[in-house]
Scaffold this motif. Structure first.
Motif, PDB file in Angstrom:
ATOM      1  N   TYR A  26      -4.756  13.917  -6.971  1.00 33.32           N
ATOM      2  CA  TYR A  26      -3.523  14.794  -6.757  1.00 33.32           C
ATOM      3  C   TYR A  26      -2.664  14.747  -7.783  1.00 33.32           C
ATOM      4  O   TYR A  26      -1.750  15.858  -8.015  1.00 33.32           O
ATOM      5  N   TYR A  27      -2.692  14.005  -9.016  1.00 35.48           N
ATOM      6  CA  TYR A  27      -1.828  14.022 -10.142  1.00 35.48           C
ATOM      7  C   TYR A  27      -2.411  14.319 -11.487  1.00 35.48           C
ATOM      8  O   TYR A  27      -2.001  14.222 -12.338  1.00 35.48           O
ATOM      9  N   ASP A  28      -3.532  15.010 -11.366  1.00 34.17           N
ATOM     10  CA  ASP A  28      -4.369  15.283 -12.456  1.00 34.17           C
ATOM     11  C   ASP A  28      -3.572  16.635 -13.285  1.00 34.17           C
ATOM     12  O   ASP A  28      -3.253  17.520 -12.550  1.00 34.17           O
ATOM     13  N   PHE A  47      -1.709  -1.371  -4.223  1.00 34.88           N
ATOM     14  CA  PHE A  47      -2.431  -0.061  -4.051  1.00 34.88           C
ATOM     15  C   PHE A  47      -1.624   1.162  -4.224  1.00 34.88           C
ATOM     16  O   PHE A  47      -0.879   1.334  -3.560  1.00 34.88           O
ATOM     17  N   GLU A  48      -2.040   1.951  -5.126  1.00 36.16           N
ATOM     18  CA  GLU A  48      -1.209   3.415  -5.667  1.00 36.16           C
ATOM     19  C   GLU A  48      -2.061   4.264  -6.405  1.00 36.16           C
ATOM     20  O   GLU A  48      -2.953   3.991  -7.038  1.00 36.16           O
ATOM     21  N   ASP A  49      -2.004   5.547  -6.064  1.00 33.94           N
ATOM     22  CA  ASP A  49      -2.746   6.504  -6.542  1.00 33.94           C
ATOM     23  C   ASP A  49      -1.797   7.379  -7.575  1.00 33.94           C
ATOM     24  O   ASP A  49      -2.524   8.295  -8.152  1.00 33.94           O
ATOM     25  N   ASP A  50      -0.624   7.289  -7.819  1.00 32.07           N
ATOM     26  CA  ASP A  50       0.182   7.888  -9.000  1.00 32.07           C
ATOM     27  C   ASP A  50       0.263   7.006 -10.105  1.00 32.07           C
ATOM     28  O   ASP A  50       0.926   5.757 -10.008  1.00 32.07           O
ATOM     29  N   PHE A  58       0.742  -1.257   0.030  1.00 34.78           N
ATOM     30  CA  PHE A  58      -0.117  -0.037   0.005  1.00 34.78           C
ATOM     31  C   PHE A  58       0.816   1.298  -0.127  1.00 34.78           C
ATOM     32  O   PHE A  58       1.746   1.113   0.868  1.00 34.78           O
ATOM     33  N   ASP A  59       0.569   2.312  -0.832  1.00 34.55           N
ATOM     34  CA  ASP A  59       1.106   3.371  -0.789  1.00 34.55           C
ATOM     35  C   ASP A  59       0.411   4.412   0.603  1.00 34.55           C
ATOM     36  O   ASP A  59      -0.817   3.792   0.999  1.00 34.55           O
ATOM     37  N   LEU A  60       1.050   5.388   1.029  1.00 36.90           N
ATOM     38  CA  LEU A  60       0.179   6.102   2.202  1.00 36.90           C
ATOM     39  C   LEU A  60      -0.377   7.361   1.407  1.00 36.90           C
ATOM     40  O   LEU A  60      -1.651   7.208   1.581  1.00 36.90           O
ATOM     41  N   ASP A  61       0.101   8.304   0.979  1.00 34.16           N
ATOM     42  CA  ASP A  61      -0.345   9.543   0.558  1.00 34.16           C
ATOM     43  C   ASP A  61      -1.228   9.443  -0.626  1.00 34.16           C
ATOM     44  O   ASP A  61      -0.808   8.971  -1.527  1.00 34.16           O
ATOM     45  N   GLY A  62      -2.548   9.694  -0.308  1.00 36.65           N
ATOM     46  CA  GLY A  62      -3.724   9.494  -1.562  1.00 36.65           C
ATOM     47  C   GLY A  62      -3.992   8.062  -1.665  1.00 36.65           C
ATOM     48  O   GLY A  62      -4.942   7.686  -2.381  1.00 36.65           O
ATOM     49  N   VAL A  63      -3.688   7.163  -0.781  1.00 37.82           N
ATOM     50  CA  VAL A  63      -4.336   5.793  -0.839  1.00 37.82           C
ATOM     51  C   VAL A  63      -4.707   5.320   0.646  1.00 37.82           C
ATOM     52  O   VAL A  63      -5.923   5.017   0.629  1.00 37.82           O
TER      53      VAL A  63
HETATM   54 MG   LIG Z   1       0.565   8.507  -3.288  1.00 35.66          MG
END
Ligand SMILES: [Mg+2]
Length: 169
Positions: free
Chosen positions: A167-169, A143-146, A30-35
């Motif tokens: 966050y990355y749009d 799991f990742e948001d970037d 798991f990622d932390l920031d945004g996840v």
């Molecule tokens: Mg992140």
């Protein structure tokens, strides 16, 4: 959290913190920031021509939990190893451990980057996830948001779920 439960070691460009001892087996990353951690209230530090990473990371201890992802985490089979792989620098380790404790999150290994590492996050995470595999963990899912990191994990042959943080749009 009892500090005696923690074991830290430096490996490559990463600082690893084990929680309740070293393990190997099947792992979920798991990622932390945004996840797991909702960093929306500190994203403004990164806007504009000169992103203020110091202020961005310094405020991380106050983030709300992202409940949906935390629920998935808690539903995972107990024998799975939970790896938290974050591009946060090691200097916010204490704040990060405090946050994990406050939200009573289950985890086995926290991987952070060493202070002063200015590589793009995907390079750091690629090296780190290879290190995790070399250490004997079979990474079953991330799991990742970037999307740049999602692409990198998939190029490593790891199934990866994209979490939309915006966050990355
Ligand atoms: Mg992140």
């Amino acid at each position: 959290m009892d500090v005696a439960d923690l074991a830290a070691l430096e490996t490559g460009g990463s600082l690893w913190t084990w929680h309740r001892g070293l393990r190997d087996g099947t792992a979920v990353v798991f990622d932390l920031d945004g996840v797991l951690s909702d960093a929306a209230s500190r994203q403004h530090h990164l806007k504009g021509p000169r992103p203020d990473w110091e202020a961005f990371f310094a405020a991380s201890g106050d983030d709300p939990l992202i409940n949906e992802v935390a629920t998935v985490l808690h539903l995972l089979a107990p024998e799975l190893i939970v790896v938290l792989l974050t591009a946060r620098p090691a200097r916010v380790r204490t704040a990060t451990l405090g946050w994990l404790d406050r939200h009573q999150l289950r985890w086995d290994l926290l991987v952070m980057r060493k202070d002063g590492d200015r590589r793009p996050a995907r390079h750091f995470k690629q090296e780190a996830v290879r290190g995790v595999r070399e250490r004997g963990m079979d990474v079953a899912l991330c799991f990742e948001d970037d999307l740049r990191n999602v692409e990198m994990f998939r190029s490593e042959g790891i199934p990866t779920l994209y979490v939309h943080s915006g966050y990355y749009d």
